[in-house]
Design an enzyme around this catalytic site. Structure first.
Site, PDB file in Angstrom:
ATOM      1  N   GLY A   1       1.655   5.696  -1.083  1.00 60.27           N
ATOM      2  CA  GLY A   1       2.540   6.636  -0.396  1.00 60.27           C
ATOM      3  C   GLY A   1       3.706   7.082  -1.245  1.00 60.27           C
TER       4      GLY A   1
ATOM      5  N   ILE B   1       0.855  -1.204   0.000  1.00 58.47           N
ATOM      6  CA  ILE B   1       0.000   0.000   0.000  1.00 58.47           C
ATOM      7  C   ILE B   1       0.893   1.256   0.000  1.00 58.47           C
ATOM      8  CG2 ILE B   1      -1.729   1.301   1.338  1.00 58.47           C
ATOM      9  CD1 ILE B   1      -2.869  -1.465   2.223  1.00 58.47           C
ATOM     10  N   ARG B   2       1.980   1.202   0.808  1.00 57.32           N
ATOM     11  CA  ARG B   2       2.903   2.357   0.837  1.00 57.32           C
ATOM     12  C   ARG B   2       3.518   2.597  -0.551  1.00 57.32           C
ATOM     13  NH1 ARG B   2       8.073   1.807   4.574  1.00 57.32           N
ATOM     14  NH2 ARG B   2       8.495   0.181   3.035  1.00 57.32           N
ATOM     15  N   GLU B   3       3.901   1.504  -1.206  1.00 54.43           N
ATOM     16  CA  GLU B   3       4.541   1.639  -2.520  1.00 54.43           C
ATOM     17  C   GLU B   3       3.589   2.320  -3.518  1.00 54.43           C
ATOM     18  OE1 GLU B   3       7.412   0.813  -1.899  1.00 54.43           O
ATOM     19  OE2 GLU B   3       8.428   0.902  -3.833  1.00 54.43           O
TER      20      GLU B   3
END
Ligand SMILES: Cc1cc2nc3c(=O)[nH]c(=O)nc-3n(C[C@H](O)[C@H](O)[C@H](O)COP(=O)(O)OP(=O)(O)OC[C@H]3O[C@@H](n4cnc5c(N)ncnc54)[C@H](O)[C@@H]3O)c2cc1C
Length: 546
Positions: free
Chosen positions: A373, A368-370
């Site tokens: 974010g 999800i961060r990749e």
């Protein structure tokens, strides 16, 4: 076949493959790194996605809105339509749900001489158990032990697990594998007959036993055959819509609606086991899900209304790798085994960003961060985001033909869409997969309500705040068997008296006081996917309820 818009990213992935192989294992994150990643990107940490329950035994505890909506809801069935004086069946042990937990409970309870009835909403085996892919854990190799397994289970659950339940899980595990083998499960083995075992995320030893990538189907097939061979009594297409209680609040059976005939009937039982599985079809926070259509949290609702406490209902497992492309299989599971046999996770630039076999909550958060974010996700033609699973790498590491050999079902799933996993990567994004929490049980599967047991995904506490791969197939059999034995033994000394719905009246009084709108009904039974113009204000009317 990937569209031109995704081809450049695939070229970058191909170009980095050699360097990634040389890179070796990315170091595991430390405690602080994990905490930061979870807080920043795991969906459980989005404050606005949850609310405190207004009624029931967990009043004040936080849970996702979608789960709160089914717990804080009015019954779907008019209790006056059920004849509690003249139950249709009178049994020692009633089992609600015929997935792995329910069927294993039925087998062991019947073996102890109990009169057992299993009732299920769809058909026997229409269940998440049938869909399980990657494997089942058990510490049964010389370099392993239940103690090591225990530490992994506790670490995976962030040490929040109920220790006694985790201990039961790991200590019964080798015996469960033996039992399955005796029943006829065909696990993968070497030519000399040694059971093959591989790593799963968060495991310190190779202890995953598998039947290729259709382990759940193999286990469910075997349990179902045994159930049929023993002529155990089964009702299909009958949904439990409420439990029954006596005047002291002990469980005395359940009320059902036959989904085909709309008959309303009751089953009187000395002991009842809820084995209704999980809640994937609630689509928490709008995530897609990997679950079967009957995974609508019904067991949680029934147990909660009767006064059973729930545990860890503020945590959901989002599997790191759901299919993000093609659209037709959006959200379906890409088993962790794909990473277990060597595939790297890589972003739009072809770079790795996390050790692939971190525990699921960590890996999902990193993806999800990749994508959200760092803006390094691959964009699909419909605007979805995902990261690559470099499946051609499996062929490089393990030799030509390794993808088809290890992942035959997954290979065919993609082949249907012109994507060949041994030559092209697959695109993934987290998907709702598993309910980490559930009905609070003890080591025998007993809930906080007398004579009411729970087993399988519907139960909570074993896995703490995060389950590791392969421990659910294990848990449903460990606790299915434990609950089956305990319920059969307890039934021997229970004399039933009256039966009714006093708990439902008490619950609806609470709902009224809390101002819960009367249109909000549960259990859900089946998810509602009709287009707006076809939706009826009250979907249960078709079932003869209300
Ligand atoms: C795609 C997928 C892959 C997975 N892979 C793995 C894996 O590799 N390893 C692993 O350990 N775990 C895996 N899991 C998780 C694991 O399969 C499940 O957690 C487990 O099988 C649940 O078993 P169960 O018996 O508790 O529930 P289920 O198998 O879901 O059975 C529940 C039963 O209850 C019935 N039911 C529901 N509501 C009612 C009602 N109101 N009245 C009557 N009956 C009802 C359902 O119809 C169903 O028959 C996977 C899950 C999925 C979805």
């Amino acid at each position: 076949m990937y569209p031109a818009s995704m081809q450049d990213s695939i070229k970058r992935l191909d170009a980095t493959r050699d360097a990634r192989i040389k890179q070796g294992k990315i170091p595991l994150l430390g405690a602080d790194g994990k905490k930061e990643l979870l807080k920043g990107f795991h969906p459980d940490y989005i404050e606005s996605s949850m609310r405190a329950l207004a009624v029931g035994p967990n009043k004040g505890d936080r849970t996702p809105h979608e789960i709160a909506d089914v717990l804080e809801a009015w019954p779907i069935a008019d209790t006056a339509r059920f004849d509690t004086e003249h139950p249709k069946f009178d049994v020692d042990v009633l089992i609600i749900g015929a997935g792995g937990a329910g069927v294993s409970a039925a087998l062991v309870a019947a073996a102890r001489g109990a009169k057992v009835l299993t009732v299920t909403k769809l058909r026997i085996g229409d269940a998440n158990t049938m869909m399980a892919q990657g494997g089942i854990q058990a510490a049964d190799k010389a370099n392993d032990s239940p103690e090591r397994h225990y530490l992994d289970v506790m670490g995976g659950g962030h040490f929040k697990n109920i220790p006694e339940l985790a201990r039961s899980l790991v200590s019964d595990a080798p015996g469960v594998i033996e039992w399955l083998e005796e029943l006829g499960v065909m696990f993968d083995k070497d030519a000399d007959g040694t059971m093959i075992s591989i790593h799963g995320g968060g495991t310190s030893r190779k202890r995953m036993h598998a039947a290729r990538d259709y382990t759940g189907a193999e286990i469910m097939r075997t349990l179902r055959d045994e159930f049929r061979n023993q002529n155990l009594e089964l009702l299909e297409y009958c949904a439990a819509v409420e439990l029954l209680t006596d005047e002291k609040g002990a469980c005395t059976g359940a009320a059902f609606v036959n989904l085909e005939t709309q008959e309303h009937f009751t089953v009187r039982a000395k002991t009842t086991i809820i084995a209704t599985g999980g809640c994937g079809r609630l689509h928490v926070q709008g995530f897609p899900c990997t679950n079967h259509y009957g995974a609508t949290a019904d067991g949680l609702v029934l147990a909660y209304r009767v006064g059973a406490k729930l545990a860890f209902m503020d945590t959901i497992q989002y599997h790191p790798t759901g299919a993000a492309y093609p659209e037709q299989i959006f959200g379906l599971l890409i088993t962790e085994k794909v990473r277990g046999v060597g595939a790297h996770l890589a972003n739009n630039e072809g770079n790795r960003f996390i050790y692939e076999l971190e525990s699921r909550d960590i890996t999902a958060s990193a993806i999800i961060r990749e994508c959200q974010g760092r803006n390094l996700g691959v964009v699909t033609p419909t605007g979805r985001l995902g990261v690559w699973l470099d499946t051609p790498l499996i062929e490089v590491l393990k030799g030509a033909g390794a993808v088809k050999k290890n992942l035959p079902a997954m290979y065919h799933q993609y082949e249907r869409f012109g994507i060949y996993m041994d030559k092209e990567p697959i695109l993934t994004y987290p998907t709702q997969h598993y309910q980490n929490g559930g009905i609070l049980i003890d080591q025998s599967g007993l809930t906080e309500v007398k004579n009411l047991y729970a087993a399988g995904e519907v139960a909570g506490g074993i896995h703490g705040r995060n389950r590791l791969m392969g421990n659910s197939l294990l848990d449903i059999l460990v606790f299915g068997r434990r609950a089956g034995i305990a319920a059969a033994e307890a039934a021997k000394s229970i004399n039933l008296d009256g039966s009714g719905f006093a708990h439902v009246s008490a619950y609806t009084t609470e709902l009224k006081a809390a101002g819960v709108p009367a249109e909000r009904r549960s259990p859900m039974l089946l998810p509602e996917y009709r287009r707006a113009e076809f939706k009826t204000p009250f979907p249960f009317a078709a079932l003869g309820c209300e």
